[in-house]
Write a protein that holds these residues in place. Structure first.
Motif, PDB file in Angstrom:
ATOM      1  N   SER A 164       5.398  -4.596 -12.459  1.00 43.90           N
ATOM      2  CA  SER A 164       5.780  -5.538 -11.397  1.00 43.90           C
ATOM      3  C   SER A 164       6.911  -4.962 -10.553  1.00 43.90           C
ATOM      4  O   SER A 164       6.896  -5.073  -9.312  1.00 43.90           O
ATOM      5  CB  SER A 164       6.220  -6.876 -12.006  1.00 43.90           C
ATOM      6  OG  SER A 164       5.153  -7.494 -12.688  1.00 43.90           O
ATOM      7  N   PHE A 165       7.894  -4.346 -11.194  1.00 41.30           N
ATOM      8  CA  PHE A 165       8.993  -3.727 -10.458  1.00 41.30           C
ATOM      9  C   PHE A 165       8.495  -2.578  -9.582  1.00 41.30           C
ATOM     10  O   PHE A 165       8.938  -2.411  -8.446  1.00 41.30           O
ATOM     11  CB  PHE A 165      10.073  -3.221 -11.421  1.00 41.30           C
ATOM     12  CG  PHE A 165      11.001  -4.298 -11.910  1.00 41.30           C
ATOM     13  CD1 PHE A 165      11.703  -5.100 -11.017  1.00 41.30           C
ATOM     14  CD2 PHE A 165      11.177  -4.514 -13.270  1.00 41.30           C
ATOM     15  CE1 PHE A 165      12.555  -6.096 -11.465  1.00 41.30           C
ATOM     16  CE2 PHE A 165      12.028  -5.506 -13.729  1.00 41.30           C
ATOM     17  CZ  PHE A 165      12.716  -6.311 -12.828  1.00 41.30           C
ATOM     18  N   VAL A 166       7.561  -1.794 -10.136  1.00 40.83           N
ATOM     19  CA  VAL A 166       6.975  -0.709  -9.349  1.00 40.83           C
ATOM     20  C   VAL A 166       6.253  -1.273  -8.132  1.00 40.83           C
ATOM     21  O   VAL A 166       6.350  -0.731  -7.017  1.00 40.83           O
ATOM     22  CB  VAL A 166       5.997   0.124 -10.210  1.00 40.83           C
ATOM     23  CG1 VAL A 166       5.212   1.099  -9.341  1.00 40.83           C
ATOM     24  CG2 VAL A 166       6.757   0.878 -11.297  1.00 40.83           C
ATOM     25  N   GLY A 167       5.536  -2.385  -8.341  1.00 40.07           N
ATOM     26  CA  GLY A 167       4.839  -3.025  -7.240  1.00 40.07           C
ATOM     27  C   GLY A 167       5.781  -3.464  -6.138  1.00 40.07           C
ATOM     28  O   GLY A 167       5.508  -3.270  -4.939  1.00 40.07           O
ATOM     29  N   PHE A 168       6.909  -4.059  -6.528  1.00 35.58           N
ATOM     30  CA  PHE A 168       7.913  -4.458  -5.544  1.00 35.58           C
ATOM     31  C   PHE A 168       8.425  -3.238  -4.783  1.00 35.58           C
ATOM     32  O   PHE A 168       8.537  -3.251  -3.551  1.00 35.58           O
ATOM     33  CB  PHE A 168       9.089  -5.158  -6.231  1.00 35.58           C
ATOM     34  CG  PHE A 168       8.966  -6.657  -6.275  1.00 35.58           C
ATOM     35  CD1 PHE A 168       9.153  -7.416  -5.125  1.00 35.58           C
ATOM     36  CD2 PHE A 168       8.670  -7.307  -7.451  1.00 35.58           C
ATOM     37  CE1 PHE A 168       9.033  -8.790  -5.150  1.00 35.58           C
ATOM     38  CE2 PHE A 168       8.546  -8.693  -7.501  1.00 35.58           C
ATOM     39  CZ  PHE A 168       8.733  -9.441  -6.349  1.00 35.58           C
ATOM     40  N   ALA A 169       8.756  -2.181  -5.530  1.00 34.67           N
ATOM     41  CA  ALA A 169       9.312  -0.977  -4.911  1.00 34.67           C
ATOM     42  C   ALA A 169       8.325  -0.350  -3.932  1.00 34.67           C
ATOM     43  O   ALA A 169       8.698   0.033  -2.814  1.00 34.67           O
ATOM     44  CB  ALA A 169       9.693   0.030  -5.993  1.00 34.67           C
ATOM     45  N   VAL A 170       7.055  -0.270  -4.335  1.00 38.31           N
ATOM     46  CA  VAL A 170       6.032   0.328  -3.470  1.00 38.31           C
ATOM     47  C   VAL A 170       5.867  -0.491  -2.194  1.00 38.31           C
ATOM     48  O   VAL A 170       5.741   0.056  -1.091  1.00 38.31           O
ATOM     49  CB  VAL A 170       4.692   0.427  -4.218  1.00 38.31           C
ATOM     50  CG1 VAL A 170       3.561   0.785  -3.263  1.00 38.31           C
ATOM     51  CG2 VAL A 170       4.780   1.478  -5.325  1.00 38.31           C
ATOM     52  N   GLN A 171       5.917  -1.818  -2.336  1.00 39.99           N
ATOM     53  CA  GLN A 171       5.733  -2.656  -1.151  1.00 39.99           C
ATOM     54  C   GLN A 171       6.941  -2.577  -0.219  1.00 39.99           C
ATOM     55  O   GLN A 171       6.790  -2.626   1.003  1.00 39.99           O
ATOM     56  CB  GLN A 171       5.482  -4.105  -1.560  1.00 39.99           C
ATOM     57  CG  GLN A 171       4.691  -4.886  -0.514  1.00 39.99           C
ATOM     58  CD  GLN A 171       3.988  -6.082  -1.097  1.00 39.99           C
ATOM     59  OE1 GLN A 171       4.335  -6.570  -2.158  1.00 39.99           O
ATOM     60  NE2 GLN A 171       2.982  -6.577  -0.401  1.00 39.99           N
ATOM     61  N   VAL A 172       8.129  -2.448  -0.783  1.00 35.24           N
ATOM     62  CA  VAL A 172       9.321  -2.248   0.044  1.00 35.24           C
ATOM     63  C   VAL A 172       9.192  -0.947   0.834  1.00 35.24           C
ATOM     64  O   VAL A 172       9.497  -0.896   2.031  1.00 35.24           O
ATOM     65  CB  VAL A 172      10.597  -2.229  -0.826  1.00 35.24           C
ATOM     66  CG1 VAL A 172      11.795  -1.733  -0.011  1.00 35.24           C
ATOM     67  CG2 VAL A 172      10.893  -3.619  -1.360  1.00 35.24           C
ATOM     68  N   VAL A 173       8.733   0.104   0.153  1.00 37.61           N
ATOM     69  CA  VAL A 173       8.525   1.384   0.830  1.00 37.61           C
ATOM     70  C   VAL A 173       7.495   1.232   1.946  1.00 37.61           C
ATOM     71  O   VAL A 173       7.651   1.786   3.046  1.00 37.61           O
ATOM     72  CB  VAL A 173       8.077   2.465  -0.178  1.00 37.61           C
ATOM     73  CG1 VAL A 173       7.631   3.736   0.549  1.00 37.61           C
ATOM     74  CG2 VAL A 173       9.206   2.783  -1.150  1.00 37.61           C
ATOM     75  N   ALA A 174       6.423   0.469   1.673  1.00 36.29           N
ATOM     76  CA  ALA A 174       5.390   0.250   2.692  1.00 36.29           C
ATOM     77  C   ALA A 174       5.969  -0.442   3.918  1.00 36.29           C
ATOM     78  O   ALA A 174       5.654  -0.082   5.059  1.00 36.29           O
ATOM     79  CB  ALA A 174       4.245  -0.574   2.105  1.00 36.29           C
ATOM     80  N   VAL A 175       6.834  -1.427   3.696  1.00 38.18           N
ATOM     81  CA  VAL A 175       7.480  -2.123   4.819  1.00 38.18           C
ATOM     82  C   VAL A 175       8.337  -1.150   5.623  1.00 38.18           C
ATOM     83  O   VAL A 175       8.316  -1.145   6.860  1.00 38.18           O
ATOM     84  CB  VAL A 175       8.333  -3.304   4.310  1.00 38.18           C
ATOM     85  CG1 VAL A 175       9.199  -3.878   5.442  1.00 38.18           C
ATOM     86  CG2 VAL A 175       7.451  -4.400   3.734  1.00 38.18           C
ATOM     87  N   VAL A 176       9.091  -0.310   4.915  1.00 36.30           N
ATOM     88  CA  VAL A 176       9.954   0.666   5.590  1.00 36.30           C
ATOM     89  C   VAL A 176       9.116   1.653   6.405  1.00 36.30           C
ATOM     90  O   VAL A 176       9.443   1.965   7.556  1.00 36.30           O
ATOM     91  CB  VAL A 176      10.819   1.423   4.556  1.00 36.30           C
ATOM     92  CG1 VAL A 176      11.563   2.581   5.219  1.00 36.30           C
ATOM     93  CG2 VAL A 176      11.810   0.469   3.891  1.00 36.30           C
ATOM     94  N   VAL A 177       8.016   2.130   5.815  1.00 35.92           N
ATOM     95  CA  VAL A 177       7.151   3.096   6.508  1.00 35.92           C
ATOM     96  C   VAL A 177       6.538   2.470   7.758  1.00 35.92           C
ATOM     97  O   VAL A 177       6.529   3.074   8.837  1.00 35.92           O
ATOM     98  CB  VAL A 177       6.035   3.593   5.566  1.00 35.92           C
ATOM     99  CG1 VAL A 177       4.962   4.345   6.349  1.00 35.92           C
ATOM    100  CG2 VAL A 177       6.621   4.495   4.490  1.00 35.92           C
ATOM    101  N   LEU A 178       6.038   1.246   7.630  1.00 38.65           N
ATOM    102  CA  LEU A 178       5.421   0.582   8.782  1.00 38.65           C
ATOM    103  C   LEU A 178       6.443   0.298   9.873  1.00 38.65           C
ATOM    104  O   LEU A 178       6.140   0.376  11.070  1.00 38.65           O
ATOM    105  CB  LEU A 178       4.743  -0.721   8.332  1.00 38.65           C
ATOM    106  CG  LEU A 178       3.513  -0.543   7.443  1.00 38.65           C
ATOM    107  CD1 LEU A 178       3.072  -1.878   6.858  1.00 38.65           C
ATOM    108  CD2 LEU A 178       2.370   0.082   8.234  1.00 38.65           C
ATOM    109  N   THR A 179       7.668  -0.001   9.446  1.00 37.89           N
ATOM    110  CA  THR A 179       8.735  -0.218  10.423  1.00 37.89           C
ATOM    111  C   THR A 179       9.093   1.081  11.131  1.00 37.89           C
ATOM    112  O   THR A 179       9.241   1.115  12.364  1.00 37.89           O
ATOM    113  CB  THR A 179       9.993  -0.786   9.731  1.00 37.89           C
ATOM    114  OG1 THR A 179       9.659  -2.012   9.065  1.00 37.89           O
ATOM    115  CG2 THR A 179      11.103  -1.056  10.744  1.00 37.89           C
TER     116      THR A 179
END
Length: 207
Positions: A164-179
């Motif tokens: 679950s923590f990995v999932g959160f981290a990956v999604q945060v990275v995805a938000v940063v990349v898309l931004t």
């Protein structure tokens, strides 16, 4: 599970001349599970406990004290909430697969900007670094989501929190990349999924 319960289960089985395999077959569980219950290495859930009581023709209260039953019920509820939460995390992460097919990405053509799918965007930038970063971020989010759903379905609990923590981290990275690649629509939707996961996680912690 208390030592007292493990001894009761073993004694009741032996009194009725049943083997662990026979008990397991009656309860639709593995013989290993029955063995663990009798040695104190594991504990039956509420459904199994009720099935054991019916099989041995005793009351649940005769197997466990009222206090132990409350503890067992509380643990069952927490496990159920965790499984449901992990499943919700996985489904939210799997929604990232839709990002590859929806027209969320800005493609410049002469004097105007049109919205395109991820593949169309890739063609417009010759599949250079911005496309690669977005594709990897979305793929990683979807992969983690699939893993979370599988773990929730098969109740693989020991590593659930870490995933679950990995999932959160990956999604945060995805938000940063898309931004960083200046994709406002995709960023907004991904951030919304992240917020939804945060709400689910908060409710899990409160329970």
């Amino acid at each position: 599970m208390s030592v007292e319960l493990s001894e009761k289960l073993k004694a009741l089985r032996q009194e009725r001349g049943m083997t662990q395999e026979q008990v397991a077959a009656k309860l639709y569980v593995s013989r290993t599970a029955v063995s663990k219950w009798e040695t104190g290495g594991g504990s039956p859930n509420l459904d199994s406990l009720q099935a054991l009581a019916r099989l041995f023709e005793v009351s649940v209260d005769e197997l466990l004290s009222g206090e132990d039953l409350i503890v067992l019920a509380r643990n069952e509820r927490r496990s159920s909430v965790r499984d449901s939460g992990l499943l919700a995390f996985g489904l939210l992460d799997l929604l990232a697969t839709l990002f590859a097919f929806l027209p969320l990405y800005a493609v410049r053509e002469d004097s105007f900007v049109r919205m395109a799918t991820l593949v169309d965007y890739g063609f417009s930038v010759d599949f250079r670094l911005p496309f690669v970063l977005m594709a990897v971020a979305l793929a990683a989010t979807a992969i983690v989501g699939a893993l979370e759903v599988a773990m929730a379905i098969f109740r693989v609990r020991p590593a659930a929190r870490g995933v679950s923590f990995v999932g959160f981290a990956v999604q945060v990275v995805a938000v940063v990349v898309l931004t960083a690649t200046m994709q406002p629509y995709a960023t907004t939707l991904m951030f919304s999924l992240l917020v939804a996961k945060a709400v689910v996680g908060y409710r899990m912690l409160r329970s």
